[in-house]
Design an enzyme around this catalytic site. Structure first.
Site, PDB file in Angstrom:
ATOM      1  N   GLN A 101       0.970  -1.196   0.110  1.00  0.00           N
ATOM      2  CA  GLN A 101       0.132   0.024   0.050  1.00  0.00           C
ATOM      3  C   GLN A 101       0.793   1.224   0.002  1.00  0.00           C
ATOM      4  O   GLN A 101       0.262   2.438  -0.353  1.00  0.00           O
ATOM      5  CB  GLN A 101      -1.010   0.109   1.163  1.00  0.00           C
ATOM      6  CG  GLN A 101      -2.101  -1.058   1.290  1.00  0.00           C
ATOM      7  CD  GLN A 101      -3.094  -0.890   0.217  1.00  0.00           C
ATOM      8  OE1 GLN A 101      -3.054   0.226  -0.415  1.00  0.00           O
ATOM      9  NE2 GLN A 101      -3.777  -1.966  -0.065  1.00  0.00           N
ATOM     10  N   SER A 141       2.830  -5.078  -5.506  1.00  0.00           N
ATOM     11  CA  SER A 141       1.916  -5.426  -6.417  1.00  0.00           C
ATOM     12  C   SER A 141       1.505  -4.421  -7.248  1.00  0.00           C
ATOM     13  O   SER A 141       1.310  -3.213  -6.824  1.00  0.00           O
ATOM     14  CB  SER A 141       0.550  -5.579  -5.578  1.00  0.00           C
ATOM     15  OG  SER A 141      -0.444  -6.203  -6.284  1.00  0.00           O
ATOM     16  N   HIS A 201      -1.190  -3.969  -9.233  1.00  0.00           N
ATOM     17  CA  HIS A 201      -2.514  -3.359  -9.447  1.00  0.00           C
ATOM     18  C   HIS A 201      -3.017  -2.305  -8.330  1.00  0.00           C
ATOM     19  O   HIS A 201      -3.916  -1.851  -8.102  1.00  0.00           O
ATOM     20  CB  HIS A 201      -3.511  -4.674  -9.361  1.00  0.00           C
ATOM     21  CG  HIS A 201      -3.984  -5.414  -8.290  1.00  0.00           C
ATOM     22  ND1 HIS A 201      -5.014  -5.116  -7.450  1.00  0.00           N
ATOM     23  CD2 HIS A 201      -3.356  -6.004  -7.594  1.00  0.00           C
ATOM     24  CE1 HIS A 201      -5.088  -5.870  -6.360  1.00  0.00           C
ATOM     25  NE2 HIS A 201      -4.194  -6.681  -6.502  1.00  0.00           N
ATOM     26  N   CYS A 221     -16.323 -11.600   5.604  1.00  0.00           N
ATOM     27  CA  CYS A 221     -17.275 -12.751   5.736  1.00  0.00           C
ATOM     28  C   CYS A 221     -16.276 -14.059   5.929  1.00  0.00           C
ATOM     29  O   CYS A 221     -15.340 -14.305   5.367  1.00  0.00           O
ATOM     30  CB  CYS A 221     -18.065 -13.281   4.545  1.00  0.00           C
ATOM     31  SG  CYS A 221     -19.397 -14.075   4.838  1.00  0.00           S
TER      32      CYS A 221
HETATM   33  N1  PMP Z   1      -0.776  -6.977   1.016  1.00  0.00           N
HETATM   34  C1  PMP Z   1      -1.624  -5.910   1.222  1.00  0.00           C
HETATM   35  C2  PMP Z   1      -1.334  -4.882   2.305  1.00  0.00           C
HETATM   36  C3  PMP Z   1      -2.679  -5.750   0.507  1.00  0.00           C
HETATM   37  O1  PMP Z   1      -3.358  -4.769   0.555  1.00  0.00           O
HETATM   38  C4  PMP Z   1      -2.994  -6.580  -0.547  1.00  0.00           C
HETATM   39  C5  PMP Z   1      -3.974  -6.573  -1.444  1.00  0.00           C
HETATM   40  N2  PMP Z   1      -5.212  -6.050  -0.901  1.00  0.00           N
HETATM   41  C6  PMP Z   1      -2.090  -7.860  -0.708  1.00  0.00           C
HETATM   42  C7  PMP Z   1      -1.173  -7.891   0.209  1.00  0.00           C
HETATM   43  C8  PMP Z   1      -2.236  -8.771  -1.851  1.00  0.00           C
HETATM   44  O2  PMP Z   1      -1.892  -8.412  -3.163  1.00  0.00           O
HETATM   45  P1  PMP Z   1      -2.316  -9.084  -4.407  1.00  0.00           P
HETATM   46  O3  PMP Z   1      -3.554  -8.835  -4.664  1.00  0.00           O
HETATM   47  O4  PMP Z   1      -1.379  -8.469  -5.311  1.00  0.00           O
HETATM   48  O5  PMP Z   1      -1.946 -10.619  -4.173  1.00  0.00           O
END
Ligand code: PMP
Length: 386
Positions: free
Chosen positions: A180, A200, A202, A326
């Site tokens: 993040q 990541s 995305h 959930c």
């Molecule tokens: N760590 C954190 C802090 C995340 O916010 C997320 C995604 N919600 C992930 C890991 C997982 O990332 P990815 O969708 O690339 O597997």
């Protein structure tokens, strides 16, 4: 009414410039990046170019970047990979109470399998890791500390330089899930000595299904692979490379390197307008987490007396999220908010707004209007007992 997307911490929209950069590889890229022929070599050159762009984003060297499918896989590789390669005298892993499931669950799995003992460090009421408690848990039998840079639900930042120092003083590896934070605030591995960092694509306006574990040569050498069968990525992540995704992540990283600072300032201002607007229009509005140590784009807001699931449902077409999940058929409150000392009811009243690159002032105005309407509606229904 136009749709408004305020769930950037869940996933960000693909930047059209990233899409443009991916198209030539998507349409014309032929061959496996590990093949020796000219087609394969062209693919490999695209991968190496992107590797440099990703490394530059966090001041790493390109040889330190291991591409994988996203932060979930990077976190699994870091924790399980370290535990599999650990000397017997180091068998403890410390994580925080607010980690993402992709850190918490592999740690729990290692614990259940008898491969590591796992301790959990709590957080302050402001939402950041309790350094004193962490210090008290550290000793020479600790293999690794895995603590996120910024929390996805509250945006609260952890003191990662201090955590790195404490961890390395006992000879343990500091793994940081920076998913993040990367893209939203500067993070340099030259200034902050993180041993292993997960990120990541995305979450930085790149495509889904691609990410990286970035680590110093020494820390990568301590890992064992979790996926076997081809010795790609320094033997740590087998499988033909996702060249299109990697090119996308590279361009997304480059754009962040160039635009992050001005973008963060713009988004921070919009978040301020959002929270001020909600406070002006509604009573009983509280922000969760220390507002002075937060990502610029995130606001976790509690609307006293209004169930967040109902609020979010009534806010459509404005998309936000609640922290609740959930689990086994029942809705459970956010672990993060409970760890900060909120009651179950307070946690159930919290809504997460997360803004980003394409958020506009007009959208913030719409979001304020829709949120106010939704909260007033839910409060009225609750009071009338219907
Ligand atoms: N760590 C954190 C802090 C995340 O916010 C997320 C995604 N919600 C992930 C890991 C997982 O990332 P990815 O969708 O690339 O597997």
């Amino acid at each position: 009414m136009h749709e408004v997307y305020l769930d950037y911490n869940g996933s960000t929209p693909l930047d059209p410039r990233v899409a443009e950069a991916m198209i030539p590889t998507l349409r014309f890229g032929i061959g496996n990046a590990s093949s020796a022929h000219r087609f394969g070599q062209r693919q490999a050159a695209s991968v190496e170019h992107a590797r440099e762009q990703v490394a530059a984003l966090v001041d790493a060297s390109s040889s330190e970047v291991i591409f994988c499918s996203g932060a979930t896989e990077a976190n699994n590789l870091a924790l399980i990979g370290l535990a599999e390669g650990a000397p017997v005298e180091r068998n403890r892993i410390v994580i925080s109470a607010i980690e993402h499931a992709s850190v918490r669950e592999p740690a729990q799995w290692l614990h259940e399998q008898g491969k590591a003992k796992v301790d959990m460090v709590g957080v302050t009421p402001g939402g950041s890791v309790d350094l004193e408690e962490l210090d008290s848990l550290l000793s020479s039998d600790v293999l690794a500390v895995s603590i996120m840079a910024a929390n996805s639900e509250t945006g609260v930042l952890n003191p990662i330089s201090d955590i790195a120092k404490l961890t390395q003083e006992v000879g343990a590896v500091f793994h940081c899930d920076a998913t993040q934070m990367v893209g939203r605030l500067p993070l340099s591995l030259r200034d902050t000595p993180i041993d292993l960092l997960s990120m990541s694509s995305h979450k930085i306006c790149g495509p889904e299904g691609i990410g990286a574990l970035i680590g110093t040569r020494h820390s990568l050498a301590r890992l064992r692979p979790t996926i076997h069968g081809g010795s790609h990525e320094r033997g740590l992540r087998s499988g033909s490379l996702n060249v299109v995704g990697i090119v996308g992540l590279g361009t997304a990283s480059l754009l962040v390197s160039e635009e992050r600072d001005s973008e963060s300032a713009r988004v921070k201002k919009l978040r301020g307008q959002l929270v001020d607007g909600l406070r002006t229009e509604l009573a009983g509005v509280h922000e969760n987490g220390d507002p002075s140590k937060r990502l610029p784009n995130t606001a976790s807001v509690r609307f006293k007396g209004a169930d967040a699931e109902a609020v979010v449902f009534n806010m459509d077409p404005v998309a936000v999220s609640t922290g609740s999940a959930c689990s086994s058929g029942s809705i459970e409150p956010s672990r993060v908010l409970l760890a900060m000392g909120l009651s179950r009811d307070e946690a159930f009243e919290s809504v997460r707004f997360s803004l980003g690159r394409f958020t506009t002032e007009a959208e913030i105005k719409t979001a304020i209007r829709q949120t106010v309407k939704a909260v007033q509606h839910v409060r009225a229904m609750t009071e009338s007992g219907s």
